[in-house]
Each structure stands twice: as C-alpha cells, then as structure tokens.
Motif scaffolding. Structure first.
Motif, short mmCIF file in Angstrom:
data_model
loop_
_atom_site.label_atom_id
_atom_site.label_comp_id
_atom_site.label_asym_id
_atom_site.label_seq_id
_atom_site.Cartn_x
_atom_site.Cartn_y
_atom_site.Cartn_z
N LEU A 151 2.78 16.69 -0.61
CA LEU A 151 1.57 15.92 -0.86
C LEU A 151 1.53 14.65 -0.02
N THR A 152 2.70 14.10 0.26
CA THR A 152 2.76 12.92 1.14
C THR A 152 2.40 13.30 2.57
N GLU A 153 2.96 14.41 3.03
CA GLU A 153 2.71 14.88 4.40
C GLU A 153 1.24 15.22 4.60
N ASN A 203 -0.20 8.54 -1.64
CA ASN A 203 0.45 7.45 -0.93
C ASN A 203 1.83 7.24 -1.53
N VAL A 204 2.74 6.70 -0.74
CA VAL A 204 4.10 6.48 -1.22
C VAL A 204 4.58 5.11 -0.80
N GLU A 205 5.37 4.46 -1.65
CA GLU A 205 6.00 3.21 -1.29
C GLU A 205 7.41 3.20 -1.88
N ILE A 206 8.26 2.32 -1.34
CA ILE A 206 9.64 2.24 -1.79
C ILE A 206 9.78 1.08 -2.79
N ASN A 207 10.35 1.36 -3.95
CA ASN A 207 10.60 0.34 -4.97
C ASN A 207 12.04 -0.15 -4.83
N TYR A 208 12.20 -1.42 -4.40
CA TYR A 208 13.53 -1.99 -4.21
C TYR A 208 14.06 -2.67 -5.48
N GLU A 209 13.21 -2.84 -6.49
CA GLU A 209 13.57 -3.62 -7.66
C GLU A 209 14.07 -2.73 -8.80
N THR A 210 14.98 -1.84 -8.47
CA THR A 210 15.49 -0.90 -9.47
C THR A 210 16.84 -1.33 -10.03
#
Length: 233
Positions: free
Chosen positions: A208-210, A215-222
């Motif tokens: 689905l991203t391709e 849309n996709v984003e990276i969550n650094y606050e894990t």
C-alpha cells in the motif's frame, strides 16, 4: 558479503539505516560518515590502500548534509572513478534532485520516511545488478537487458491484477480499516484490530505504501526501536 558505507548527518537516521542494512545477511556496515567530505576522504583512502579496489561496495547516502551534500559527493565519486554503487536515502522530493541522481547512476532513490520493506527492495536491486555482471562469459540478449534495467518493484492501480501474495479480500479489510482511522496508526495496532499477523500486515502495508494508497512516517518516540506509522492518503 557486501560492505556498506552509510553517509548521514542525523545520528538517529544513521542508526536506523544501519539496523536495516544489518538485517540483510548479505551486507555489512563497515563505516558511518556524517558528511560527504568525510565519506569521500574515507573512500579515497580505502581505494589507495587496496591498490584501486575499494573495500566499500555500496554507499547509502543522504542528500542534505554539511560541508559537501550528497549530489556533490556522488559527482566526486564518479569523477574519481571510485568503484562503488550508491543508494540515495533522503527527504529531498523535488524532480531536479531525483533527475540528477539518476543521471549520476544511483541504484535507487528512497524518500524519507520509507518502509523497511522498501529499503530491502533497494538492497535487492544492488544484489541483482552485482550478480548480473558477475558472469563475464554470459551472452546478453534483450530480455536479459530488460530484466536488469527494469525495477523489481511493481506498481498497480485499483483495476490492475494484484501481485502475487496480495489477496483482494485481505487488502480490502486493511484499506477499509484505514479509511475509518483519523490519524496515524502502527502496524502492531492494525494487526491487533483487524486480526491479522504482524508479518501479514507488514507485507500489505509495504504494498500500500508502494502504490501510494497510504502515507508512512517513522516514530522515533517509542523508547526503543523506531516504528512505522501509517495513514490513508
């Protein structure tokens, strides 16, 4: 094993890229540099020490960096005929940057944020190219050239036949779920809510991203390993 140089001024992104590379057993991260100038000096030193045969096979490089940006560094790599391939990993999404990178012969161009699965596609492109040129006695024909030049990633519209491993019923289940969500959602949350395994969800979210459906984003606050967040486009 292919040796990799990561060139990235953001320590967190550099760490993620290294983790992604190391999850592919065909690659080893040999060094990380914070800017293009440092990377170029390292590549030249390796080239000199190994008598013209650079120990770095693949460079994974950002565009926006201090001292020397990625495009300038890539130009220098080509000018000096340093024997390595390059994958651009960057937030730059303007056509001119992409066009220049392609003219300079990058293996792939990844726009941040990207999915882990898409990163692995870029690594597989590199492996495919290396294996294709390894047999010096091979006679090439048009189908061979087409398979080498064409991207292994297929893009499909809603009316196209779905690729192998993607079932319409499961795809509809996930897309219907995402339509109802008003914000970003993790793959683990999708897995729990729709009743699918995390492996299956990752596979479908990559597709689905391709295809630009999500849309996709990276969550650094894990508090631990960064995770991917998804939202309907």
């Amino acid at each position: 094993m292919y040796k990799v140089l990561i060139v990235e001024d953001d320590p967190m992104v550099a760490m993620i890229n290294e983790q992604y590379v190391c999850r592919n057993k065909s690659f080893l991260v040999q060094k990380t540099c914070r800017n293009g100038q440092e990377a170029l000096e390292y590549l030249e030193s390796q080239n000199t020490e190994s008598n013209g045969d650079s120990s770095i096979d693949l460079v994974i490089m950002d565009v926006f960096m201090p001292l020397m940006n990625g495009i300038e560094t890539l130009k220098k790599i080509r000018e000096k005929k340093l024997d390595c391939e390059v994958i651009m990993v960057t937030a730059a999404n303007d056509p001119s940057t992409l066009e220049e990178a392609m003219h300079l012969g990058v293996i792939d161009f990844l726009i941040k944020p990207f999915a882990y699965e898409r990163f692995q596609v870029a690594l597989e492109k590199y492996i495919a190219k290396e294996l294709a040129f390894r047999d010096a006695n091979k006679t090439i024909d048009q189908s061979y050239v087409d398979s080498l030049i064409s991207s292994p990633v297929s893009y499909h519209s809603q009316n196209d036949e779905l690729p192998k491993g993607i079932q319409k019923k499961t795809l509809d289940l996930i897309t219907d779920y995402l339509k109802e969500k008003k914000g970003w959602v993790s793959g683990d949350q999708i897995s729990e809510d729709v009743g699918l395994s995390s492996v299956t969800v990752r596979h479908y979210m990559s597709y689905l991203t391709e295809t630009k459906v999500v849309n996709v984003e990276i969550n650094y606050e894990t508090g631990g390993r960064p995770s991917m967040l998804y939202r309907k486009s």
